[in-house]
Design an enzyme around this catalytic site. Sequence first.
Site, PDB file in Angstrom:
ATOM      1  N   GLU A   1     -28.996  -5.000  21.198  1.00  0.00           N
ATOM      2  CA  GLU A   1     -28.646  -4.951  19.949  1.00  0.00           C
ATOM      3  C   GLU A   1     -26.981  -5.344  20.433  1.00  0.00           C
ATOM      4  OE1 GLU A   1     -31.513  -1.698  18.040  1.00  0.00           O
ATOM      5  OE2 GLU A   1     -29.528  -0.908  19.094  1.00  0.00           O
TER       6      GLU A   1
ATOM      7  N   ALA B   1     -28.334   2.592  12.879  1.00  0.00           N
ATOM      8  CA  ALA B   1     -27.596   3.098  13.622  1.00  0.00           C
ATOM      9  C   ALA B   1     -27.987   4.631  13.730  1.00  0.00           C
ATOM     10  CB  ALA B   1     -26.042   3.208  13.073  1.00  0.00           C
TER      11      ALA B   1
ATOM     12  N   LYS C   1     -27.131  10.140   8.827  1.00  0.00           N
ATOM     13  CA  LYS C   1     -26.504   9.419  10.062  1.00  0.00           C
ATOM     14  C   LYS C   1     -25.012   9.731   9.987  1.00  0.00           C
ATOM     15  CE  LYS C   1     -30.368   7.918  11.381  1.00  0.00           C
ATOM     16  NZ  LYS C   1     -30.685   6.432  11.470  1.00  0.00           N
TER      17      LYS C   1
ATOM     18  N   GLY D   1     -30.881   5.079  19.935  1.00  0.00           N
ATOM     19  CA  GLY D   1     -32.209   5.892  19.649  1.00  0.00           C
ATOM     20  C   GLY D   1     -33.592   5.247  20.041  1.00  0.00           C
TER      21      GLY D   1
END
Length: 229
Positions: free
Chosen positions: A107, A87, A125, A100
């Site tokens: 996904e 993520a 993150k 990204g």
Amino acid sequence: MNQNELKKAVGVKSVDYFKSDSVVGLGTGSTVYYMIEELGRRYQAGDIKNIVAVTTSSRSEKQAKSLGIPTKDLNEVDHIDVTIDGADQIDKNYQGIKGGGAAHLLEKMVATNSTKNIWIVDQSKMADQLGSFPLPLEVIPFGCEKTFEDLKKENLKPEFRLDENGKRVLTHNKNYVIDLKMGTINHPHLLADWLDHQVGIVAHGLFLDIVNTIIVGYEDGPKVIDNIR
Ligand code: 5RP
């Protein structure tokens, strides 16, 4: 530990969640790379047997195949037991931004067909609020300038994603990526709902109410956040 070591630690740890005799979903990205590498190691050692993998990008598919892990298309399986993915940003309510690596459409399709979703991330993150990481959209090239103008009018700060040669990045399905550089996203559900209703946007990178378990890489080792939903 540097960032890659944190990614490797969570990637390796996450493979504990894959069991023999199951259908596994493999995400995309540099953290997932370590997960697939470890899955390949355990598969070859016979510690995990009789699995089939559904992948979310040609990169992950190529890596899985190179390690001898059998793969199938999403259309060829009736469900996926566990998907492990990376993520880009996760907020305090465990909502996420992905895409990204421009793979968020596949996904999201794999995630929504999975019984359990696990995200593996390094500590950088984790954030209070989403939005400092630009929100990726996958848009179809037809009429994309109109889509772009609509996003601009809504003050969503769109920018086409460009590659190192200044060309628009193409996704797996030959669509463009527009990143929304909003800085903060105050109402992720309202924004997701609006984006879901825009013709021309195939997928956005808000992954809301999807993840079940997050494994975060810290200096003193991976921390598991379980039973999120
Ligand atoms: C790809 C993704 C990735 O999971 C995300 O970008 C995280 O990547 P990395 O592990 O390389 O930081 O959503 O579309």
